[in-house]
Scaffold this motif. Structure first.
Motif, PDB file in Angstrom:
ATOM      1  N   GLN A 192      29.196  44.784  32.062  1.00  0.00           N
ATOM      2  CA  GLN A 192      28.721  43.596  31.919  1.00  0.00           C
ATOM      3  C   GLN A 192      29.547  42.651  31.240  1.00  0.00           C
ATOM      4  O   GLN A 192      29.932  41.571  31.155  1.00  0.00           O
ATOM      5  CB  GLN A 192      27.123  43.388  31.331  1.00  0.00           C
ATOM      6  N   LEU A 193      30.459  43.587  30.075  1.00  0.00           N
ATOM      7  CA  LEU A 193      31.171  42.981  29.113  1.00  0.00           C
ATOM      8  C   LEU A 193      32.274  42.666  29.923  1.00  0.00           C
ATOM      9  O   LEU A 193      33.282  41.596  29.645  1.00  0.00           O
ATOM     10  CB  LEU A 193      31.479  43.956  27.992  1.00  0.00           C
ATOM     11  N   ALA A 194      32.653  43.408  30.937  1.00  0.00           N
ATOM     12  CA  ALA A 194      33.851  43.259  31.775  1.00  0.00           C
ATOM     13  C   ALA A 194      33.611  41.991  32.607  1.00  0.00           C
ATOM     14  O   ALA A 194      34.543  41.328  32.989  1.00  0.00           O
ATOM     15  CB  ALA A 194      34.149  44.502  32.790  1.00  0.00           C
ATOM     16  N   ALA A 195      32.193  41.788  33.083  1.00  0.00           N
ATOM     17  CA  ALA A 195      32.269  40.394  33.973  1.00  0.00           C
ATOM     18  C   ALA A 195      32.387  39.329  32.921  1.00  0.00           C
ATOM     19  O   ALA A 195      32.543  38.257  33.750  1.00  0.00           O
ATOM     20  CB  ALA A 195      30.643  40.564  34.312  1.00  0.00           C
ATOM     21  N   GLU A 196      31.825  39.418  31.701  1.00  0.00           N
ATOM     22  CA  GLU A 196      32.256  38.299  30.584  1.00  0.00           C
ATOM     23  C   GLU A 196      33.597  37.822  30.509  1.00  0.00           C
ATOM     24  O   GLU A 196      34.029  37.070  29.568  1.00  0.00           O
ATOM     25  CB  GLU A 196      31.347  38.556  29.654  1.00  0.00           C
ATOM     26  N   GLY A 197      34.550  38.998  30.725  1.00  0.00           N
ATOM     27  CA  GLY A 197      35.832  38.835  30.484  1.00  0.00           C
ATOM     28  C   GLY A 197      36.207  39.433  29.158  1.00  0.00           C
ATOM     29  O   GLY A 197      37.401  38.965  28.490  1.00  0.00           O
ATOM     30  N   LEU A 198      35.426  40.386  28.462  1.00  0.00           N
ATOM     31  CA  LEU A 198      35.564  40.571  27.122  1.00  0.00           C
ATOM     32  C   LEU A 198      36.323  42.045  27.116  1.00  0.00           C
ATOM     33  O   LEU A 198      36.820  42.549  26.079  1.00  0.00           O
ATOM     34  CB  LEU A 198      34.266  40.705  26.311  1.00  0.00           C
ATOM     35  N   VAL A 199      36.021  42.631  28.102  1.00  0.00           N
ATOM     36  CA  VAL A 199      36.750  44.247  28.176  1.00  0.00           C
ATOM     37  C   VAL A 199      37.108  44.228  29.808  1.00  0.00           C
ATOM     38  O   VAL A 199      36.946  43.385  30.439  1.00  0.00           O
ATOM     39  CB  VAL A 199      35.540  45.270  27.906  1.00  0.00           C
ATOM     40  N   GLU A 200      38.390  45.162  29.800  1.00  0.00           N
ATOM     41  CA  GLU A 200      38.973  45.389  31.079  1.00  0.00           C
ATOM     42  C   GLU A 200      38.727  46.814  31.316  1.00  0.00           C
ATOM     43  O   GLU A 200      38.986  47.674  30.792  1.00  0.00           O
ATOM     44  CB  GLU A 200      40.373  45.085  30.760  1.00  0.00           C
ATOM     45  N   ILE A 201      38.213  47.090  32.477  1.00  0.00           N
ATOM     46  CA  ILE A 201      38.092  48.368  32.958  1.00  0.00           C
ATOM     47  C   ILE A 201      39.061  48.893  33.993  1.00  0.00           C
ATOM     48  O   ILE A 201      39.367  48.372  34.995  1.00  0.00           O
ATOM     49  CB  ILE A 201      36.739  48.630  33.904  1.00  0.00           C
ATOM     50  N   ARG A 202      39.906  49.675  33.617  1.00  0.00           N
ATOM     51  CA  ARG A 202      40.984  50.355  34.470  1.00  0.00           C
ATOM     52  C   ARG A 202      40.640  51.821  35.129  1.00  0.00           C
ATOM     53  O   ARG A 202      40.463  52.549  34.408  1.00  0.00           O
ATOM     54  CB  ARG A 202      42.410  50.385  33.469  1.00  0.00           C
ATOM     55  N   PRO A 203      40.659  51.597  36.285  1.00  0.00           N
ATOM     56  CA  PRO A 203      40.339  52.964  36.910  1.00  0.00           C
ATOM     57  C   PRO A 203      41.081  54.083  36.732  1.00  0.00           C
ATOM     58  O   PRO A 203      42.388  53.624  36.761  1.00  0.00           O
ATOM     59  CB  PRO A 203      40.046  52.501  38.443  1.00  0.00           C
ATOM     60  N   ARG A 204      40.531  55.175  36.387  1.00  0.00           N
ATOM     61  CA  ARG A 204      41.217  56.426  36.002  1.00  0.00           C
ATOM     62  C   ARG A 204      42.057  56.389  34.905  1.00  0.00           C
ATOM     63  O   ARG A 204      43.072  57.088  34.482  1.00  0.00           O
ATOM     64  CB  ARG A 204      41.887  56.777  37.377  1.00  0.00           C
ATOM     65  N   VAL A 205      41.868  55.215  34.079  1.00  0.00           N
ATOM     66  CA  VAL A 205      42.858  54.927  32.862  1.00  0.00           C
ATOM     67  C   VAL A 205      41.677  54.874  31.708  1.00  0.00           C
ATOM     68  O   VAL A 205      41.830  55.558  30.441  1.00  0.00           O
ATOM     69  CB  VAL A 205      43.756  53.879  32.708  1.00  0.00           C
ATOM     70  N   GLY A 206      40.697  53.829  31.665  1.00  0.00           N
ATOM     71  CA  GLY A 206      39.913  53.795  30.428  1.00  0.00           C
ATOM     72  C   GLY A 206      39.463  52.312  30.581  1.00  0.00           C
ATOM     73  O   GLY A 206      40.089  51.449  31.303  1.00  0.00           O
TER      74      GLY A 206
END
Length: 231
Positions: free
Chosen positions: A58-72
């Motif tokens: 949800q935070l990623a959808a709001e632009g507050l966090v970035e989810i990088r696959p296989r990184v973190g």
């Protein structure tokens, strides 16, 4: 515990985790670029990994966090370009809000703005940067609420979340002379609202946001990549 009860509890905990992490990021308790662990969140809040994972989504959808696959997963660090683009939208929304409020007459928000400016004057006079930054945010929030337009307010809240504005306003106000300038600009905005001069207040409000953006960008470090692009 049946499946429906379990799902309801997970949903409730997801809301709790999301709200608290959103607050921490926006207020600057967690620095830009900081890693976020799904497991660590689950342990801290005493929940399973599912609510923690959904909160991060949800935070990623709001632009507050970035989810990088296989990184973190990391707290978003907006570039200068992204900040500029977000401030361009902020300028449009707040200009429109000032115009709408000016047309409403003597509503409750006017009194709140008057009180806000009295306190802001005092904070600037005694050099209380922390309190002044809080009052600057409050001024803009009351302005948006006073526009009495739920769609405008919804877009504004999402925008402020992406900017993590609480963090950035302190940088803007730390520039030499900016605190006093900002305070004077707020006074002019309120004067024009009281005069019901919708055209002028929209123009002045937009210029105020542009001035804040210039002060902010002047106080931000420039990355090596951005220096290369501007060379």
């Amino acid at each position: 515990m049946n499946l429906s009860t379990s799902g309801s509890r997970n949903g409730s905990m997801q809301v709790t985790v999301t709200a608290e992490m959103r607050r921490r990021i926006i207020e600057g308790d967690i620095e830009p670029g900081a890693p976020l662990s799904e497991l660590a969140l689950a342990e801290e809040f005493g929940v399973s990994r599912t609510p923690a994972r959904e909160a991060l989504k949800q935070l990623a959808a709001e632009g507050l966090v970035e989810i990088r696959p296989r990184v973190g997963t990391f707290v978003t660090t907006p570039s200068r370009r992204e900040i500029t683009e977000l401030f361009e939208m902020k300028e449009l929304i707040e200009g429109a809000a000032a115009r709408l409020l000016a047309k409403r007459g003597r509503v409750a928000e006017i009194g709140l703005l008057e009180r806000n400016l009295r306190e802001a004057d005092e904070a600037v006079a005694r050099g209380d940067r922390k309190r002044h930054a809080e009052l600057v945010q409050e001024f803009h929030d009351v302005l948006i609420t006073g526009a009495d337009n739920s769609k405008l307010e919804g877009h504004y809240r999402m925008l402020m979340n992406q900017l993590a504005y609480g963090r950035l306003v302190k940088t803007s106000l730390s520039q030499p002379g900016r605190a006093l300038e900002s305070d004077r600009e707020h006074h002019l905005v309120l004067e024009l609202i009281l005069e019901k001069d919708a055209d002028s207040v929209e123009h002045v409000m937009r210029e105020h946001v542009r001035a804040s953006r210039r002060a902010l960008l002047a106080g931000l470090p420039t990355s090596r990549h951005e220096k290369t692009l501007s060379a």
